[in-house]
Design a protein around this motif. Structure first.
Motif, PDB file in Angstrom:
ATOM      1  N   ASP A  51       0.849  -1.189   0.000  1.00  0.00           N
ATOM      2  CA  ASP A  51       0.000   0.000   0.000  1.00  0.00           C
ATOM      3  C   ASP A  51       0.887   1.242   0.000  1.00  0.00           C
ATOM      4  N   ALA A  52       1.129   1.776  -1.181  1.00  0.00           N
ATOM      5  CA  ALA A  52       2.082   2.871  -1.347  1.00  0.00           C
ATOM      6  C   ALA A  52       1.590   4.184  -0.764  1.00  0.00           C
ATOM      7  N   ALA A  72       6.872  -9.716  -4.468  1.00  0.00           N
ATOM      8  CA  ALA A  72       7.852  -8.701  -4.852  1.00  0.00           C
ATOM      9  C   ALA A  72       7.368  -7.292  -4.544  1.00  0.00           C
ATOM     10  N   ALA A  73       6.118  -6.984  -4.876  1.00  0.00           N
ATOM     11  CA  ALA A  73       5.594  -5.633  -4.636  1.00  0.00           C
ATOM     12  C   ALA A  73       5.494  -5.334  -3.143  1.00  0.00           C
ATOM     13  N   GLU A  74       5.198  -6.369  -2.342  1.00  0.00           N
ATOM     14  CA  GLU A  74       5.120  -6.178  -0.894  1.00  0.00           C
ATOM     15  C   GLU A  74       6.489  -5.847  -0.323  1.00  0.00           C
ATOM     16  N   PHE A  75       7.494  -6.599  -0.750  1.00  0.00           N
ATOM     17  CA  PHE A  75       8.835  -6.307  -0.238  1.00  0.00           C
ATOM     18  C   PHE A  75       9.329  -4.949  -0.703  1.00  0.00           C
ATOM     19  N   LEU A  78       7.880  -2.394   1.515  1.00  0.00           N
ATOM     20  CA  LEU A  78       8.498  -2.426   2.835  1.00  0.00           C
ATOM     21  C   LEU A  78       9.871  -1.772   2.802  1.00  0.00           C
ATOM     22  N   ARG A  79      10.681  -2.168   1.838  1.00  0.00           N
ATOM     23  CA  ARG A  79      12.038  -1.616   1.765  1.00  0.00           C
ATOM     24  C   ARG A  79      12.020  -0.111   1.532  1.00  0.00           C
ATOM     25  N   ALA A  80      11.148   0.354   0.644  1.00  0.00           N
ATOM     26  CA  ALA A  80      11.078   1.790   0.370  1.00  0.00           C
ATOM     27  C   ALA A  80      10.687   2.568   1.612  1.00  0.00           C
ATOM     28  N   ALA A  81       9.727   2.034   2.379  1.00  0.00           N
ATOM     29  CA  ALA A  81       9.292   2.732   3.585  1.00  0.00           C
ATOM     30  C   ALA A  81      10.426   2.804   4.604  1.00  0.00           C
ATOM     31  N   ILE A  82      11.139   1.700   4.790  1.00  0.00           N
ATOM     32  CA  ILE A  82      12.245   1.701   5.752  1.00  0.00           C
ATOM     33  C   ILE A  82      13.345   2.654   5.297  1.00  0.00           C
TER      34      ILE A  82
END
Length: 235
Positions: A51-52, A72-75, A78-82
């Motif tokens: 959820d971007a 893939a889209a979930e990870f 997650l990575r972008a948010a962190i």
């Protein structure tokens, strides 16, 4: 006493293997988060990571999701948010053995569960307790002044002792050392990180390998370390 008006957002993502009691374990920390000003949302899968619009608004992700898979889209979410500043925190297999199918996740966390060597084969009965061994969580000098571990000395636990594959980008606060027993194939003691932090972009990551089930999470040392780790990791 009234709760403070929420000023931060915490997202709990839980699921995977039921043996780690992901529901009961995460519920244990909800009152603490709320008392510290977090609005808490709970999700039963990592789908929310894609959820971007929502995820970048989260200050802290608490994950308890063992031996699951991540798309893939979930990870990527997650990575972008962190990397943009969202914190990630967790314990035991809920963070250090979450998504074996994704090597980028393993790199980001920095430590992956490999084994929890158990009792002598003749003592095993086919239960989780086969892997419960007395061992020491050894605090390192860095732990003495760290806000997560200040004032906490080395302590003993009887539970799973994680053997962790890891890299040297970890900031390790505590370790634990696997002994060599007569039935083991390794020939010298193995020291693994037990409590660590990690900077990933603008985000902070906190991991405690102690935390197999609720009884261990209720240990005063473990509970205090995790509670402090949640606050430390938050944006």
């Amino acid at each position: 006493m009234s709760q403070p008006t929420p000023t931060k957002r915490a997202l709990i993502v839980r699921g995977g293997w039921d043996g780690h009691q992901p529901v009961e374990a995460t519920n244990l920390f909800v009152p603490f988060l709320e008392a510290n000003g977090f609005e808490v949302r709970i999700e039963e899968s990592p789908a929310v990571y894609a959820d971007a619009d929502y995820l970048p608004t989260v200050d802290l992700i608490v994950q308890s999701n063992t031996m699951n898979t991540i798309e893939a889209a979930e990870f990527e979410g997650l990575r972008a948010a962190i990397e943009a500043g969202t914190g990630l925190a967790g314990w035991h297999g809920g963070i250090a053995d979450s998504y074996r199918n994704n090597s980028d996740y393993l790199q980001m966390i920095g430590g992956q569960f490999a084994a929890h060597p158990g009792k002598h084969p003749s003592e095993r009965v086919g239960e989780q307790s086969d892997n419960y061994l007395p061992h020491t969580i050894d605090m390192l000098p860095a732990a003495a002044d760290h806000p997560i571990t200040r004032g906490i000395g080395s302590f003993e636990l009887t539970t799973e002792q994680y053997w962790v594959l890891h890299d040297d980008y970890l900031d390790v606060l505590a370790t634990t050392t696997q002994a060599v027993r007569s039935w083991d194939p390794w020939t010298r003691p193995i020291t693994s990180p037990a409590i660590w932090t990690r900077q990933w972009g603008e985000g902070r990551i906190f991991v405690s390998t102690p935390g197999h089930r609720v009884d261990i999470l209720e240990n005063p040392n473990v509970k205090t370390i995790i509670e402090r780790g949640l606050l430390w990791a938050s944006r």
